[in-house]
Structures are given as structure tokens and as C-alpha cells.
Scaffold this motif. Structure first.
Motif, PDB file in Angstrom:
ATOM      1  N   LEU A   9       3.331  37.429   0.507  1.00  0.00           N
ATOM      2  CA  LEU A   9       2.908  37.051   1.855  1.00  0.00           C
ATOM      3  C   LEU A   9       3.578  37.933   2.904  1.00  0.00           C
ATOM      4  O   LEU A   9       4.751  38.309   2.761  1.00  0.00           O
ATOM      5  CB  LEU A   9       3.279  35.592   2.145  1.00  0.00           C
ATOM      6  N   ASP A  10       2.855  38.220   3.963  1.00  0.00           N
ATOM      7  CA  ASP A  10       3.407  38.994   5.066  1.00  0.00           C
ATOM      8  C   ASP A  10       4.093  38.041   6.049  1.00  0.00           C
ATOM      9  O   ASP A  10       3.442  37.452   6.911  1.00  0.00           O
ATOM     10  CB  ASP A  10       2.309  39.788   5.761  1.00  0.00           C
ATOM     11  N   LEU A  11       5.393  37.880   5.878  1.00  0.00           N
ATOM     12  CA  LEU A  11       6.164  37.021   6.782  1.00  0.00           C
ATOM     13  C   LEU A  11       7.096  37.833   7.683  1.00  0.00           C
ATOM     14  O   LEU A  11       7.923  37.261   8.393  1.00  0.00           O
ATOM     15  CB  LEU A  11       6.975  36.006   5.971  1.00  0.00           C
ATOM     16  N   VAL A  12       6.931  39.146   7.668  1.00  0.00           N
ATOM     17  CA  VAL A  12       7.812  40.019   8.456  1.00  0.00           C
ATOM     18  C   VAL A  12       7.662  39.737   9.946  1.00  0.00           C
ATOM     19  O   VAL A  12       8.632  39.752  10.700  1.00  0.00           O
ATOM     20  CB  VAL A  12       7.517  41.506   8.151  1.00  0.00           C
ATOM     21  N   ALA A  13       6.424  39.448  10.381  1.00  0.00           N
ATOM     22  CA  ALA A  13       6.175  39.226  11.807  1.00  0.00           C
ATOM     23  C   ALA A  13       6.490  37.796  12.241  1.00  0.00           C
ATOM     24  O   ALA A  13       6.336  37.454  13.407  1.00  0.00           O
ATOM     25  CB  ALA A  13       4.717  39.553  12.131  1.00  0.00           C
ATOM     26  N   VAL A  14       6.930  36.952  11.302  1.00  0.00           N
ATOM     27  CA  VAL A  14       7.244  35.554  11.633  1.00  0.00           C
ATOM     28  C   VAL A  14       8.751  35.439  11.846  1.00  0.00           C
ATOM     29  O   VAL A  14       9.526  35.524  10.894  1.00  0.00           O
ATOM     30  CB  VAL A  14       6.789  34.599  10.512  1.00  0.00           C
ATOM     31  N   PRO A  15       9.190  35.273  13.089  1.00  0.00           N
ATOM     32  CA  PRO A  15      10.642  35.238  13.351  1.00  0.00           C
ATOM     33  C   PRO A  15      11.254  33.899  12.955  1.00  0.00           C
ATOM     34  O   PRO A  15      10.543  32.901  12.778  1.00  0.00           O
ATOM     35  CB  PRO A  15      10.720  35.439  14.864  1.00  0.00           C
ATOM     36  N   PRO A  16      12.585  33.865  12.813  1.00  0.00           N
ATOM     37  CA  PRO A  16      13.261  32.578  12.597  1.00  0.00           C
ATOM     38  C   PRO A  16      12.879  31.594  13.707  1.00  0.00           C
ATOM     39  O   PRO A  16      12.631  31.991  14.848  1.00  0.00           O
ATOM     40  CB  PRO A  16      14.742  32.954  12.647  1.00  0.00           C
TER      41      PRO A  16
END
Length: 196
Positions: A70-77
């Protein structure tokens, strides 16, 4: 049994980590009711994003592979505030005691939606209930009679603030149930805002 032989009881969650220390006073208060409450261990505090239940081994492996891609790189903490105590279905006849969480619902959906979509692609039914992020603090023992003092305590802490932190990782947990309570094993995890 290897970690992905099945069936395994699985769920995706956001653990709160050391932020659970802010709830020590609540744990102490709930510990006054050992005959009626089964408290959740502090290292098990989490927000469930998707409960899969018993899952065959091959499906588990596919879920893990899909999760890791999954592309979660653009999802910040995601920042959160622990606020208020309550119960499901209500404080007069509770089954679950929880601590509320205040989070940005749109930001939370950016984390939750990919897990929901991933599971749907493997045949899991979509969740139909409204998503209400919370931390389960304790469960009522079967047949327990709730004293008024417990309901009074929950009501008195309805608006209490306990602390704040950030969700910084999503975890796929395996849950094994036994007489002492659930045991959670991390099968895979992703750090929000970073690639694998």
C-alpha cells in the motif's frame, strides 16, 4: 504452526504506544471492580481499523503482501487527543468501557479507507457501522451487575482530558484468545509517512 498458517483471527489497528501511560489513573479506578471488569492490558490499547476475524492462511499471506505494498507514504502521522470515558451500549448497562478519541475524521479516513479497500479486494464484507474511534479500557464479565458507583465514575469523567499523541503506524495483528485474555502478535506493520 507458522505465523501465517490458518485460520488466524486478524485485525488492522493503530496502537497508541506509550501514550497509554496517560490513562494510568483510569486503570487504577477500574481496578476497583475486579469482579465485574476485565481490563485491557495497557500494551493492547489500540484503535481497530478493520476486524477480519478467522482468516485462512493463504488469504492471510495475500493480505500481508497487499498491506506491505500500500502507498502510505503520503499519509502523515495522525494527532489524537484522549478525551472522556463512556460505555457501549450505555453507562447504565455497559458491556465495554472506552476512552474517547478526538481525531481529524478526514485524516483518519485516509488511513482507514485503504485497509477497508484491501480487505474488500479479498472478499471481506464492508463495514456498515459508523466508524467511532475509541480505546477499549475494559469489558464487563458475563452476568455482572454494575454498581452505581461505576456508572457515576464514568459520568463524572465524560469530558476529562487525558493526554495527546500521534498515531504513527498501522499494524496487522493476529489475536489468540485464551482464559487470561487475548494475546496479540504483530504480523506486519507500516510506518505512516514512510515507505517500507
Amino acid at each position: 504452526m507458522t505465523p501465517t498458517e490458518g485460520p488466524l483471527r486478524l485485525f488492522f489497528a493503530l496502537p497508541i504506544g506509550e501514550a497509554g501511560d496517560c490513562l494510568a489513573g483510569v486503570r487504577e479506578e477500574l481496578a476497583r471492580f475486579p469482579r465485574i471488569l476485565r481490563p485491557v492490558a495497557p500494551d493492547h490499547y489500540h484503535v481497530t481499523l478493520k476486524f477480519l476475524g478467522d482468516t485462512p492462511g493463504e488469504t492471510t499471506r495475500r493480505i500481508i503482501d497487499g498491506f506491505l505494498s500500500l502507498d502510505l507514504v503520503a499519509v502523515p502521522p495522525l494527532p489524537f487527543l484522549m478525551e472522556g470515558l463512556g460505555a457501549f451500549p450505555g453507562t447504565s448497562a455497559p458491556r465495554v468501557i472506552w476512552c474517547g478519541l478526538r481525531v481529524d475524521p478526514q485524516a483518519m479516513e485516509k488511513i482507514r479507507a485503504p485497509m477497508e479497500d484491501l480487505c474488500a479486494s479479498h472478499g471481506f464484507a464492508a463495514e456498515t457501522r459508523a466508524f467511532r474511534p475509541h480505546l477499549t479500557m475494559a469489558r464487563l464479565r458475563r452476568g455482572a451487575r454494575v454498581p452505581g458507583s461505576l456508572g457515576d465514575y464514568l459520568s463524572s469523567r465524560r469530558d476529562a482530558r487525558y493526554g495527546e499523541s500521534v498515531f504513527d503506524r498501522v499494524v496487522l495483528f493476529r489475536s489468540d484468545l485464551d482464559r487470561t485474555g487475548p494475546r496479540y502478535t504483530v504480523l506486519a506493520e507500516r510506518t505512516l509517512g514512510r515507505s517500507c
